[in-house]
Structure formats: C-alpha cells, structure tokens
Scaffold this active site. Structure first.
Site, PDB file in Angstrom:
ATOM      1  N   CYS A 116      -8.149  37.531 -22.351  1.00  0.00           N
ATOM      2  CA  CYS A 116      -7.845  38.385 -23.494  1.00  0.00           C
ATOM      3  C   CYS A 116      -7.197  39.692 -23.042  1.00  0.00           C
ATOM      4  O   CYS A 116      -6.097  39.687 -22.499  1.00  0.00           O
ATOM      5  CB  CYS A 116      -9.131  38.602 -24.296  1.00  0.00           C
ATOM      6  SG  CYS A 116      -8.916  39.330 -25.921  1.00  0.00           S
ATOM      7  N   HIS A 117      -7.855  40.834 -23.218  1.00  0.00           N
ATOM      8  CA  HIS A 117      -7.345  42.127 -22.762  1.00  0.00           C
ATOM      9  C   HIS A 117      -7.749  42.437 -21.314  1.00  0.00           C
ATOM     10  O   HIS A 117      -7.361  43.456 -20.766  1.00  0.00           O
ATOM     11  CB  HIS A 117      -7.846  43.259 -23.672  1.00  0.00           C
ATOM     12  CG  HIS A 117      -7.233  43.266 -25.037  1.00  0.00           C
ATOM     13  ND1 HIS A 117      -7.630  42.386 -26.026  1.00  0.00           N
ATOM     14  CD2 HIS A 117      -6.263  44.031 -25.583  1.00  0.00           C
ATOM     15  CE1 HIS A 117      -6.923  42.628 -27.128  1.00  0.00           C
ATOM     16  NE2 HIS A 117      -6.087  43.610 -26.886  1.00  0.00           N
TER      17      HIS A 117
END
Length: 188
Positions: A116-117
């Site tokens: 994800c991030h």
C-alpha cells in the site's frame, strides 16, 4: 504440519515496522499468516506500549509493540514487513532511525515486503532506484520520481523487495514473503 499452518518458517524472525495509523489488515493479516507458518514476529515501533491501527475509514484496534526501533538490529531478523495506511509510513519516513533501519535491511539482501503506502519508506531510504515495484496507486509518481518502475499488479518481487497494492492483495503478498523466506533457508 498443523491443520492451521505449517512449520515452513520455524526459526525465522520477522520485523514488522509500524506506528500509529497503520492499515489494520496490512499488519494483522501478514503477522497472523507468518506466525501460522511457524515464524516469530515482532511489532517494532517508535515508542513502547501499543500503536493504534486505522481500519479502512476510522481508527481500529491497538497492537502491542514488542520492541522500539532504536533497540533492534537488522542482524536479529530474517525479513521485514512494512504495512501501509497513509499516516503510518508518512510518519516513519520522517524518523531517521526508521529510515536508517529500513535502508540497512534492504541493503542486507534479506526480504523486505511493503504494501500500500509502505513503499514511501523505501523511497525515503533511497533503495528504489532501478527497481520494479507496485503500491497504492497514488504513490506511482513518487516511485517513478525516485527512479523506480511502477506496475499495477497484485504483487511484485524485484530482488529482495516484495510490494503489493492494497488489502485485497494480502494473500498473494503473504505467499511471496513465505516463498522468499523458504528460498533463503535453502540457500543459507
């Protein structure tokens, strides 16, 4: 082999680096999976006590912190997992002790898995140049600007770096972490 997992990762120690605002499923599901495969996991953070997750749209559950980042060494672990969530990696990338640990881990050649991030911290550690990675879509420009090639795939493995896009990718993400650790055992 038990009904719920195996001992494929017995003797392996996994560092999970996170702070408040980690995406709940991206920490808890890999942790549970790796433990089910026989690994020992440590949640490592900036402070002792507990950290609070973000569960998609609101604050989630707290997770106990096993170790503080200033007290750990790369040599103590076989792999590193970097959960996403927007807040978590954004805070970690501003902390020199976290950036240093993550960069050293990647340079060690041991498996590093970011979802994800999570790849934001890899950018900050200066380890994405020339690599092919995936992430949450909003990070693609950041990754390209840091010299990486971004692709939209459930999981991407480039050398020792494993990346995935989002919580739906967790099953594939988990499998690739296990694969990397089992492969490491064969070559050890």
């Amino acid at each position: 082999m038990s009904l719920f997992g195996s001992d494929a990762l017995k003797g392996k120690k996994i560092a999970i680096v996170a702070t408040d605002g980690f995406e709940q499923s991206e920490l808890e599901k890999p942790k549970k999976y790796l433990e089910g495969e026989g690994a020992e996991t440590h949640v490592i953070s900036l402070k002792s006590g507990s950290i609070k997750g973000w569960d998609e749209k609101d604050w989630g559950d707290k997770v106990d912190v096993d170790k503080v980042i200033s007290d750990v060494k790369v040599a103590d672990y076989d792999a590193l997992v970097l959960p996403g969530g927007q807040m978590n990696p954004d805070v970690l990338r501003t902390k020199p002790e976290a950036v240093s640990f993550i960069g050293e881990f990647v340079r060690s050649g041991k498996p590093v898995a970011a979802i994800c991030h999570g790849p934001w911290t890899l950018i900050e550690a200066g380890v994405v140049q020339g690599k092919t990675l995936t992430s949450w879509p909003s990070l693609q420009t950041d990754l390209k600007n840091a010299g990486a090639t971004w692709v939209d795939e459930t999981v991407v493995v480039d050398g020792n770096i494993i990346t995935s896009r989002n919580p739906q990718d967790i099953p594939n993400f988990n499998e690739k972490i296990k694969e990397a650790l089992v492969k490491d055992s064969v070559h050890a």
